[in-house]
Design a protein around this motif. Structure first.
Motif, PDB file in Angstrom:
ATOM      1  N   MET A  44      -4.879   4.957   4.205  1.00 59.20           N
ATOM      2  CA  MET A  44      -4.336   3.865   3.402  1.00 59.20           C
ATOM      3  C   MET A  44      -4.589   4.066   1.913  1.00 59.20           C
ATOM      4  O   MET A  44      -3.733   3.770   1.083  1.00 59.20           O
ATOM      5  N   SER A  45      -5.751   4.570   1.573  1.00 57.54           N
ATOM      6  CA  SER A  45      -6.083   4.748   0.149  1.00 57.54           C
ATOM      7  C   SER A  45      -5.145   5.743  -0.513  1.00 57.54           C
ATOM      8  O   SER A  45      -4.693   5.532  -1.654  1.00 57.54           O
ATOM      9  N   LEU A  46      -4.812   6.832   0.213  1.00 53.32           N
ATOM     10  CA  LEU A  46      -3.894   7.824  -0.352  1.00 53.32           C
ATOM     11  C   LEU A  46      -2.495   7.240  -0.521  1.00 53.32           C
ATOM     12  O   LEU A  46      -1.831   7.465  -1.544  1.00 53.32           O
ATOM     13  N   VAL A  47      -2.055   6.494   0.464  1.00 48.55           N
ATOM     14  CA  VAL A  47      -0.727   5.886   0.399  1.00 48.55           C
ATOM     15  C   VAL A  47      -0.667   4.859  -0.727  1.00 48.55           C
ATOM     16  O   VAL A  47       0.296   4.820  -1.507  1.00 48.55           O
ATOM     17  N   GLU A  48      -1.700   4.037  -0.859  1.00 45.56           N
ATOM     18  CA  GLU A  48      -1.718   3.020  -1.907  1.00 45.56           C
ATOM     19  C   GLU A  48      -1.771   3.645  -3.291  1.00 45.56           C
ATOM     20  O   GLU A  48      -1.163   3.137  -4.241  1.00 45.56           O
ATOM     21  N   THR A  49      -2.481   4.758  -3.411  1.00 46.59           N
ATOM     22  CA  THR A  49      -2.523   5.460  -4.700  1.00 46.59           C
ATOM     23  C   THR A  49      -1.147   5.984  -5.075  1.00 46.59           C
ATOM     24  O   THR A  49      -0.707   5.858  -6.235  1.00 46.59           O
ATOM     25  N   ALA A  50      -0.455   6.562  -4.092  1.00 47.75           N
ATOM     26  CA  ALA A  50       0.888   7.073  -4.355  1.00 47.75           C
ATOM     27  C   ALA A  50       1.840   5.937  -4.740  1.00 47.75           C
ATOM     28  O   ALA A  50       2.663   6.086  -5.666  1.00 47.75           O
ATOM     29  N   ALA A  78       5.525   5.875  -6.457  1.00 49.54           N
ATOM     30  CA  ALA A  78       6.229   6.488  -5.329  1.00 49.54           C
ATOM     31  C   ALA A  78       6.901   5.413  -4.479  1.00 49.54           C
ATOM     32  O   ALA A  78       6.430   4.275  -4.389  1.00 49.54           O
ATOM     33  N   THR A  79       7.984   5.765  -3.847  1.00 50.42           N
ATOM     34  CA  THR A  79       8.639   4.874  -2.896  1.00 50.42           C
ATOM     35  C   THR A  79       7.880   4.938  -1.564  1.00 50.42           C
ATOM     36  O   THR A  79       7.089   5.870  -1.344  1.00 50.42           O
ATOM     37  N   PRO A  80       8.087   3.970  -0.672  1.00 49.52           N
ATOM     38  CA  PRO A  80       7.422   4.051   0.636  1.00 49.52           C
ATOM     39  C   PRO A  80       7.694   5.365   1.356  1.00 49.52           C
ATOM     40  O   PRO A  80       6.791   5.920   1.999  1.00 49.52           O
ATOM     41  N   ARG A  81       8.901   5.869   1.248  1.00 52.64           N
ATOM     42  CA  ARG A  81       9.227   7.133   1.911  1.00 52.64           C
ATOM     43  C   ARG A  81       8.418   8.275   1.309  1.00 52.64           C
ATOM     44  O   ARG A  81       7.849   9.096   2.034  1.00 52.64           O
ATOM     45  N   GLN A  82       8.335   8.326  -0.026  1.00 51.74           N
ATOM     46  CA  GLN A  82       7.580   9.387  -0.676  1.00 51.74           C
ATOM     47  C   GLN A  82       6.088   9.264  -0.395  1.00 51.74           C
ATOM     48  O   GLN A  82       5.397  10.273  -0.199  1.00 51.74           O
ATOM     49  N   ALA A  83       5.588   8.039  -0.352  1.00 49.23           N
ATOM     50  CA  ALA A  83       4.153   7.821  -0.160  1.00 49.23           C
ATOM     51  C   ALA A  83       3.696   8.172   1.248  1.00 49.23           C
ATOM     52  O   ALA A  83       2.518   8.483   1.469  1.00 49.23           O
TER      53      ALA A  83
END
Length: 264
Positions: A158-164, A169-174
Motif C-alpha cells: 500500500m505504501s508504494l502504491v500511495e506514493t505513486a 500516477a493514475t491507478p493503473r500506473q500505480a
C-alpha cells in the motif's frame, strides 16, 4: 409410458458402479490412517453421481432441441455459477462475484464467437455446451486467483502504491506491477499445462475421444483446439477482471479505498 431409456441407463451404470470400488478403497485407507475424510469422500462421489446423472438427462433433452436459447441459457447458468465460485475465492474484493461473472462472460464469449466465426465449431448444443463448460471452468479458476492475488499484493504494498498516486500516477500506473504479477501467477498453470500436454498426461477431451473409438489423430486435432481456446478465454477473463477491480480499489479522487484493504 416407455421405460426403455431407464433400462438402458441402468445397464450403462454397471461400470461406473463397479468403479466406486477404488473410492471405497480410498475411504478405508482414510479410516485406518485416521484422516477422517471417508465421509466426505463418499458424500462427494454420491453427489457427483447424482449431479452427472441429472446433467446427462438435461443435456440429452437440450441436444434434441433446435432453439438457440437452449445453448444460451445453459451457458449463462455456467457463467453465473463460475462467477459466484470465483467471487468466493476473492471474497475481500467488493462485488467480487459480479466482477468475476462479468469477466468470465466477456472472455469466454469473445473466444466462443471467434471459434464459431472461424468455423472451428458449429453453433450447435453438442459442440458449444461442452466447449463452453471447459472454457468457463478454466476461466473461473484463473479469474479467482487473479482477483485475490491483486487485492493481496496491493494490500501488502500500500505504501508504494500511495506514493505513486501522490506523485501523480493514475491507478493503473500505480498498480501496474501488482497487476502483472497477479496475471503471471494466475496464468502460469494454464501455460505450463499446455507446454506439457501429451508428455505427462493425456487431457480429458483427447482421452474421451480415443476411448470413444475416434482415431488418435482426430483426438489430437481436437485437443489442440481445446488448449488454444483455454489459453485465450483464461487470458481475456483474467485481464478483464483487473480492469473491473480498479473502481472498487480506488476512490473517485484516485486514492486507495482503505476499507477494502483493512480486512485480513
Amino acid at each position: 409410458m416407455d421405460w426403455e431409456w431407464l433400462s438402458e441407463f441402468l445397464k450403462g451404470m454397471i461400470k461406473p458402479a463397479a468403479a466406486t470400488a477404488v473410492v471405497l478403497l480410498a475411504a478405508l485407507l482414510s479410516y485406518f490412517q485416521k484422516l477422517k475424510l471417508e465421509g466426505e469422500m463418499i458424500y462427494a462421489i454420491a453427489r457427483a453421481f447424482i449431479q452427472l446423472s441429472v446433467i446427462g438427462f438435461v443435456l440429452q433433452f437440450i441436444f434434441n432441441q433446435n432453439n438457440s436459447w437452449w445453448i444460451i441459457l445453459p451457458y449463462l447458468f455456467m457463467v453465473s455459477v463460475a462467477g459466484y465460485t470465483a467471487g468466493q475465492r476473492a471474497k475481500h474484493v467488493p462485488h467480487g462475484k459480479y466482477i468475476a461473472g462479468a469477466s468470465i462472460l466477456v472472455g469466454t464469449t469473445i473466444t466462443m464467437l471467434l471459434l464459431v466465426l472461424l468455423d472451428v465449431f458449429p453453433f450447435t448444443p453438442q459442440y458449444i455446451i461442452p466447449v463452453a463448460g471447459m472454457m468457463v471452468g478454466n476461466a473461473m479458476t484463473v479469474t479467482g486467483v487473479t482477483m485475490k492475488r491483486l487485492r493481496d499484493d496491493i494490500r501488502a504494498q500500500m505504501s508504494l502504491v500511495e506514493t505513486a498516486l501522490a506523485l501523480g500516477a493514475t491507478p493503473r500506473q500505480a498498480t501496474l506491477q501488482q497487476v502483472k504479477r497477479s496475471l503471471v501467477i494466475a496464468l502460469s498453470p494454464v501455460i505450463d499445462n499446455t507446454k506439457t500436454v501429451g508428455l505427462i498426461s493425456l487431457p480429458g477431451a483427447m482421452t474421451g475421444l480415443i476411448m470413444g473409438g475416434a482415431s488418435p489423430v482426430e483426438a489430437i486435432q481436437l485437443q489442440m483446439v481445446v488448449m488454444n481456446m483455454l489459453i485465450g478465454a483464461s487470458t481475456m477473463s483474467s485481464i478483464m477482471s483487473t480492469y473491473f477491480c480498479w473502481p472498487n480499489f480506488f476512490t473517485k479522487a484516485y486514492q486507495l479505498e482503505t476499507k477494502v484493504f483493512s480486512i485480513e
